[in-house]
Design a protein around this motif. Structure first.
Motif, PDB file in Angstrom:
ATOM      1  N   GLU A   1     -20.970 -12.353  10.769  1.00  0.00           N
ATOM      2  CA  GLU A   1     -20.207 -13.290   9.783  1.00  0.00           C
ATOM      3  C   GLU A   1     -20.069 -12.222   8.571  1.00  0.00           C
ATOM      4  O   GLU A   1     -18.757 -12.450   8.082  1.00  0.00           O
ATOM      5  CB  GLU A   1     -21.197 -14.354   9.241  1.00  0.00           C
ATOM      6  CG  GLU A   1     -21.527 -15.161  10.647  1.00  0.00           C
ATOM      7  CD  GLU A   1     -20.368 -16.417  10.584  1.00  0.00           C
ATOM      8  OE1 GLU A   1     -19.692 -16.553   9.512  1.00  0.00           O
ATOM      9  OE2 GLU A   1     -20.027 -16.597  11.768  1.00  0.00           O
ATOM     10  N   THR A   2     -20.978 -11.806   8.040  1.00  0.00           N
ATOM     11  CA  THR A   2     -20.662 -10.842   6.855  1.00  0.00           C
ATOM     12  C   THR A   2     -21.721  -9.542   7.024  1.00  0.00           C
ATOM     13  O   THR A   2     -22.703  -9.459   7.371  1.00  0.00           O
ATOM     14  CB  THR A   2     -21.131 -11.643   5.692  1.00  0.00           C
ATOM     15  OG1 THR A   2     -20.416 -12.944   5.625  1.00  0.00           O
ATOM     16  CG2 THR A   2     -21.040 -10.683   4.300  1.00  0.00           C
ATOM     17  N   VAL A   3     -20.802  -8.206   6.281  1.00  0.00           N
ATOM     18  CA  VAL A   3     -21.573  -7.336   6.322  1.00  0.00           C
ATOM     19  C   VAL A   3     -21.635  -6.715   4.739  1.00  0.00           C
ATOM     20  O   VAL A   3     -20.660  -6.669   4.258  1.00  0.00           O
ATOM     21  CB  VAL A   3     -20.987  -5.988   7.176  1.00  0.00           C
ATOM     22  CG1 VAL A   3     -21.832  -4.883   6.989  1.00  0.00           C
ATOM     23  CG2 VAL A   3     -20.882  -6.515   8.414  1.00  0.00           C
ATOM     24  N   PHE A   4     -22.773  -6.274   4.430  1.00  0.00           N
ATOM     25  CA  PHE A   4     -22.958  -5.724   3.022  1.00  0.00           C
ATOM     26  C   PHE A   4     -23.606  -4.249   3.285  1.00  0.00           C
ATOM     27  O   PHE A   4     -24.546  -4.086   4.092  1.00  0.00           O
ATOM     28  CB  PHE A   4     -24.169  -6.471   2.399  1.00  0.00           C
ATOM     29  CG  PHE A   4     -23.502  -7.960   2.028  1.00  0.00           C
ATOM     30  CD1 PHE A   4     -22.785  -8.270   0.679  1.00  0.00           C
ATOM     31  CD2 PHE A   4     -24.034  -8.966   2.731  1.00  0.00           C
ATOM     32  CE1 PHE A   4     -22.463  -9.538   0.503  1.00  0.00           C
ATOM     33  CE2 PHE A   4     -23.584 -10.175   2.234  1.00  0.00           C
ATOM     34  CZ  PHE A   4     -22.894 -10.372   1.225  1.00  0.00           C
TER      35      PHE A   4
ATOM     36  N   GLN B   1     -16.954  -9.238  14.468  1.00  0.00           N
ATOM     37  CA  GLN B   1     -16.529 -10.284  13.723  1.00  0.00           C
ATOM     38  C   GLN B   1     -15.390 -11.326  14.355  1.00  0.00           C
ATOM     39  O   GLN B   1     -15.585 -12.296  14.491  1.00  0.00           O
ATOM     40  CB  GLN B   1     -15.703  -9.632  12.705  1.00  0.00           C
ATOM     41  CG  GLN B   1     -16.956  -9.055  11.431  1.00  0.00           C
ATOM     42  CD  GLN B   1     -16.448  -8.326  10.417  1.00  0.00           C
ATOM     43  OE1 GLN B   1     -15.454  -7.562  10.329  1.00  0.00           O
ATOM     44  NE2 GLN B   1     -17.122  -8.450   9.111  1.00  0.00           N
TER      45      GLN B   1
ATOM     46  N   ILE C   1     -26.764  -7.413   7.433  1.00  0.00           N
ATOM     47  CA  ILE C   1     -25.566  -8.132   8.195  1.00  0.00           C
ATOM     48  C   ILE C   1     -26.194  -9.423   8.685  1.00  0.00           C
ATOM     49  O   ILE C   1     -27.207  -9.768   8.898  1.00  0.00           O
ATOM     50  CB  ILE C   1     -25.246  -7.352   9.611  1.00  0.00           C
ATOM     51  CG1 ILE C   1     -24.953  -5.962   9.387  1.00  0.00           C
ATOM     52  CG2 ILE C   1     -24.527  -8.299  10.578  1.00  0.00           C
ATOM     53  CD1 ILE C   1     -24.941  -5.038  10.444  1.00  0.00           C
TER      54      ILE C   1
END
Length: 91
Positions: free
Chosen positions: A34-37, A28, A47
């Motif tokens: 950018e973003t992790v769920f 990151q 991701i």
């Protein structure tokens, strides 16, 4: 370019979570992730990442401890395009 990657866990991730978090933070900070769920059932993650191409995206995620230790794997890396919601067009 942006890519979505979905992981599929096949083992117990617990022993690797601290190292996984540390490596994810590095990615990151480098501007790659950018973003992790986390999937609600904890069977993997979704991701969003930024990379020059799908191979570079895959290479970055292959450094994650869960991948290195065979706990998770990634299938297809899907290129996605940001949309400017205010304009209703590609950003």
């Amino acid at each position: 370019m942006f890519f979505l990657a979905e992981s599929h866990n096949t083992g117990d991730s617990t022993p690797y979570l601290q190292a996984e978090g540390a490596r994810m933070r590095e990615l990151q900070q480098a501007g790659i992730v950018e973003t992790v769920f986390l999937k609600a059932d904890r069977s993997g993650a979704i991701i969003l990442l930024r990379a020059a191409d799908a191979a570079a995206a895959r290479d970055a995620l292959s450094s994650l401890p869960l991948v290195v230790n065979g706990i998770t794997s990634f299938g297809e890396f899907t290129e996605v395009i940001p949309v400017d919601a205010a304009r209703g067009a590609q950003a």
